[in-house]
Design a protein around this motif. Structure first.
Motif, PDB file in Angstrom:
ATOM      1  N   ALA A   1       0.841  -1.207   0.000  1.00 47.18           N
ATOM      2  CA  ALA A   1       0.000   0.000   0.000  1.00 47.18           C
ATOM      3  C   ALA A   1       0.873   1.252   0.000  1.00 47.18           C
ATOM      4  CB  ALA A   1      -0.923  -0.005   1.212  1.00 47.18           C
ATOM      5  N   GLU A   2       0.497   2.205  -0.842  1.00 47.75           N
ATOM      6  CA  GLU A   2       1.274   3.435  -1.004  1.00 47.75           C
ATOM      7  C   GLU A   2       0.630   4.572  -0.224  1.00 47.75           C
ATOM      8  OE1 GLU A   2       2.592   6.280  -4.691  1.00 47.75           O
ATOM      9  OE2 GLU A   2       2.442   4.117  -5.044  1.00 47.75           O
ATOM     10  N   VAL A   3       1.432   5.270   0.562  1.00 46.73           N
ATOM     11  CA  VAL A   3       0.956   6.396   1.362  1.00 46.73           C
ATOM     12  C   VAL A   3       0.924   7.660   0.512  1.00 46.73           C
ATOM     13  CG1 VAL A   3       1.469   7.865   3.366  1.00 46.73           C
ATOM     14  CG2 VAL A   3       1.840   5.391   3.496  1.00 46.73           C
ATOM     15  N   ARG A   4      -0.202   8.377   0.569  1.00 47.44           N
ATOM     16  CA  ARG A   4      -0.359   9.685  -0.070  1.00 47.44           C
ATOM     17  C   ARG A   4      -0.854  10.652   1.004  1.00 47.44           C
ATOM     18  NH1 ARG A   4      -3.135   6.337  -3.128  1.00 47.44           N
ATOM     19  NH2 ARG A   4      -5.112   7.403  -2.752  1.00 47.44           N
ATOM     20  N   LEU A   5       0.063  11.452   1.533  1.00 49.27           N
ATOM     21  CA  LEU A   5      -0.262  12.345   2.647  1.00 49.27           C
ATOM     22  C   LEU A   5      -1.103  13.529   2.199  1.00 49.27           C
ATOM     23  CD1 LEU A   5       3.198  12.515   4.439  1.00 49.27           C
ATOM     24  CD2 LEU A   5       1.224  11.118   5.074  1.00 49.27           C
ATOM     25  N   ASN A   6      -1.966  13.999   3.102  1.00 52.17           N
ATOM     26  CA  ASN A   6      -2.700  15.234   2.845  1.00 52.17           C
ATOM     27  C   ASN A   6      -1.916  16.404   3.446  1.00 52.17           C
ATOM     28  OD1 ASN A   6      -3.227  15.197   5.605  1.00 52.17           O
ATOM     29  ND2 ASN A   6      -5.435  15.133   5.409  1.00 52.17           N
ATOM     30  N   HIS A   7      -2.513  17.577   3.452  1.00 55.13           N
ATOM     31  CA  HIS A   7      -1.859  18.804   3.915  1.00 55.13           C
ATOM     32  C   HIS A   7      -1.471  18.791   5.395  1.00 55.13           C
ATOM     33  CE1 HIS A   7      -6.051  19.228   5.034  1.00 55.13           C
ATOM     34  NE2 HIS A   7      -5.636  20.052   5.973  1.00 55.13           N
ATOM     35  N   ALA A   8      -2.064  17.922   6.191  1.00 58.14           N
ATOM     36  CA  ALA A   8      -1.816  17.923   7.635  1.00 58.14           C
ATOM     37  C   ALA A   8      -0.440  17.369   8.003  1.00 58.14           C
ATOM     38  CB  ALA A   8      -2.901  17.133   8.359  1.00 58.14           C
ATOM     39  N   HIS A   9       0.204  16.671   7.055  1.00 59.59           N
ATOM     40  CA  HIS A   9       1.489  16.025   7.337  1.00 59.59           C
ATOM     41  C   HIS A   9       2.476  16.308   6.216  1.00 59.59           C
ATOM     42  CE1 HIS A   9      -1.754  13.698   9.260  1.00 59.59           C
ATOM     43  NE2 HIS A   9      -0.960  13.822  10.304  1.00 59.59           N
ATOM     44  N   ASP A  10       3.771  16.352   6.573  1.00 57.01           N
ATOM     45  CA  ASP A  10       4.788  16.608   5.562  1.00 57.01           C
ATOM     46  C   ASP A  10       5.767  15.449   5.393  1.00 57.01           C
ATOM     47  OD1 ASP A  10       6.327  16.861   7.852  1.00 57.01           O
ATOM     48  OD2 ASP A  10       6.621  19.021   7.635  1.00 57.01           O
ATOM     49  N   ASP A  11       5.572  14.373   6.150  1.00 57.89           N
ATOM     50  CA  ASP A  11       6.444  13.206   6.011  1.00 57.89           C
ATOM     51  C   ASP A  11       5.774  12.014   6.683  1.00 57.89           C
ATOM     52  OD1 ASP A  11       8.644  11.716   5.255  1.00 57.89           O
ATOM     53  OD2 ASP A  11      10.036  12.656   6.678  1.00 57.89           O
ATOM     54  N   HIS A  12       6.256  10.841   6.334  1.00 54.40           N
ATOM     55  CA  HIS A  12       5.775   9.622   6.985  1.00 54.40           C
ATOM     56  C   HIS A  12       6.918   8.629   7.042  1.00 54.40           C
ATOM     57  CE1 HIS A  12       5.527   8.219   2.822  1.00 54.40           C
ATOM     58  NE2 HIS A  12       5.488   6.982   3.317  1.00 54.40           N
ATOM     59  N   ALA A  13       6.779   7.633   7.900  1.00 54.65           N
ATOM     60  CA  ALA A  13       7.805   6.605   8.028  1.00 54.65           C
ATOM     61  C   ALA A  13       7.158   5.304   8.465  1.00 54.65           C
ATOM     62  CB  ALA A  13       8.862   7.026   9.050  1.00 54.65           C
ATOM     63  N   TRP A  14       7.545   4.213   7.801  1.00 48.57           N
ATOM     64  CA  TRP A  14       7.194   2.861   8.250  1.00 48.57           C
ATOM     65  C   TRP A  14       8.359   2.393   9.102  1.00 48.57           C
ATOM     66  CZ3 TRP A  14       2.522   0.899   7.743  1.00 48.57           C
ATOM     67  CH2 TRP A  14       1.698   1.331   6.685  1.00 48.57           C
ATOM     68  N   VAL A  15       8.106   2.120  10.373  1.00 46.49           N
ATOM     69  CA  VAL A  15       9.185   1.784  11.298  1.00 46.49           C
ATOM     70  C   VAL A  15       8.783   0.596  12.162  1.00 46.49           C
ATOM     71  CG1 VAL A  15      10.070   4.159  11.378  1.00 46.49           C
ATOM     72  CG2 VAL A  15       8.349   3.429  13.034  1.00 46.49           C
ATOM     73  N   PRO A  16       9.763  -0.122  12.711  1.00 45.34           N
ATOM     74  CA  PRO A  16       9.441  -1.160  13.702  1.00 45.34           C
ATOM     75  C   PRO A  16       8.791  -0.498  14.926  1.00 45.34           C
ATOM     76  CG  PRO A  16      11.741  -1.307  12.991  1.00 45.34           C
ATOM     77  CD  PRO A  16      11.194  -0.022  12.449  1.00 45.34           C
ATOM     78  N   PHE A  17       8.033  -1.272  15.673  1.00 43.30           N
ATOM     79  CA  PHE A  17       7.312  -0.717  16.822  1.00 43.30           C
ATOM     80  C   PHE A  17       8.245  -0.078  17.844  1.00 43.30           C
ATOM     81  CE2 PHE A  17       3.677  -2.598  14.958  1.00 43.30           C
ATOM     82  CZ  PHE A  17       2.590  -1.924  15.499  1.00 43.30           C
ATOM     83  N   ALA A  18       9.400  -0.678  18.083  1.00 44.15           N
ATOM     84  CA  ALA A  18      10.334  -0.102  19.063  1.00 44.15           C
ATOM     85  C   ALA A  18      10.774   1.293  18.640  1.00 44.15           C
ATOM     86  CB  ALA A  18      11.545  -1.016  19.241  1.00 44.15           C
ATOM     87  N   GLU A  19      10.992   1.500  17.359  1.00 39.95           N
ATOM     88  CA  GLU A  19      11.384   2.829  16.876  1.00 39.95           C
ATOM     89  C   GLU A  19      10.224   3.808  16.974  1.00 39.95           C
ATOM     90  OE1 GLU A  19      12.971   5.121  12.891  1.00 39.95           O
ATOM     91  OE2 GLU A  19      13.444   2.989  13.101  1.00 39.95           O
ATOM     92  N   ALA A  20       9.021   3.344  16.653  1.00 41.49           N
ATOM     93  CA  ALA A  20       7.845   4.214  16.771  1.00 41.49           C
ATOM     94  C   ALA A  20       7.697   4.692  18.212  1.00 41.49           C
ATOM     95  CB  ALA A  20       6.589   3.477  16.317  1.00 41.49           C
ATOM     96  N   ILE A  21       7.824   3.780  19.151  1.00 45.76           N
ATOM     97  CA  ILE A  21       7.676   4.126  20.560  1.00 45.76           C
ATOM     98  C   ILE A  21       8.751   5.127  20.984  1.00 45.76           C
ATOM     99  CG2 ILE A  21       7.833   3.166  22.902  1.00 45.76           C
ATOM    100  CD1 ILE A  21       6.397   0.631  21.651  1.00 45.76           C
ATOM    101  N   ALA A  22       9.953   5.006  20.423  1.00 48.37           N
ATOM    102  CA  ALA A  22      11.030   5.943  20.750  1.00 48.37           C
ATOM    103  C   ALA A  22      10.766   7.334  20.156  1.00 48.37           C
ATOM    104  CB  ALA A  22      12.369   5.403  20.243  1.00 48.37           C
TER     105      ALA A  22
END
Length: 156
Positions: free
Chosen positions: A104-125
């Motif tokens: 699945a491809e992410v297409r951000l709207n105006h509310a965000h300027d970046d995204h990242a798919w990360v392991p859960f440990a990194e997300a929590i950090a």
């Protein structure tokens, strides 16, 4: 004597987005571009619209903010609770878990300027708020490391 009351408001939902399973699972973080929470990494979230069920808002916000469609949506069986100084209330935010297809491809709207798919440990950090970190840890433990219970599956 009448006691002052701090209202409880539930007008938002949050969505923890997951792709993959087990040790290979990753989660989506979005980077806030607007004035509110500017520059912070967080989950997908948004306000309920009139007449909308919370799970419907979760699906709508997921699509509006990221262009993604959930292959399956679950109640996380958790709510983030925090003091909202802007509305002078306790905010209660039900969390949902959206599983999306690996490609699945992410297409951000105006509310965000970046995204990242990360392991859960990194997300929590990366996430700045303790309540959100707790939700990610719960989702990892209860939805990624073990099969989610059918009783928590939402219509789609």
């Amino acid at each position: 004597k009448e006691m002052p009351d701090l209202p409880l408001r539930c007008s938002m939902v949050s969505v923890v987005v997951v792709r993959g399973a087990g040790a290979d699972a990753s989660t989506l973080l979005v980077h806030r571009a607007g004035a509110h929470l500017h520059g912070l990494w967080t989950y997908v979230a948004g306000h309920l619209e009139p007449g909308e069920k919370a799970w419907q808002a979760a699906l709508r916000e997921l699509h509006e903010e990221t262009g993604l469609h959930a292959a399956a949506l679950y109640s996380a069986d958790r709510c983030e609770t925090f003091y909202d100084v802007r509305d002078e209330c306790l905010a209660l935010v039900p969390a949902f878990v959206a599983f999306v297809d690996a490609g699945a491809e992410v297409r951000l709207n105006h509310a965000h300027d970046d995204h990242a798919w990360v392991p859960f440990a990194e997300a929590i950090a990366r996430i700045p708020f303790g309540g959100q970190r707790d939700i990610y840890a719960d989702v990892h433990r209860e939805f990624v490391l073990r099969p989610p219970p059918d009783a928590l599956r939402m219509p789609s």
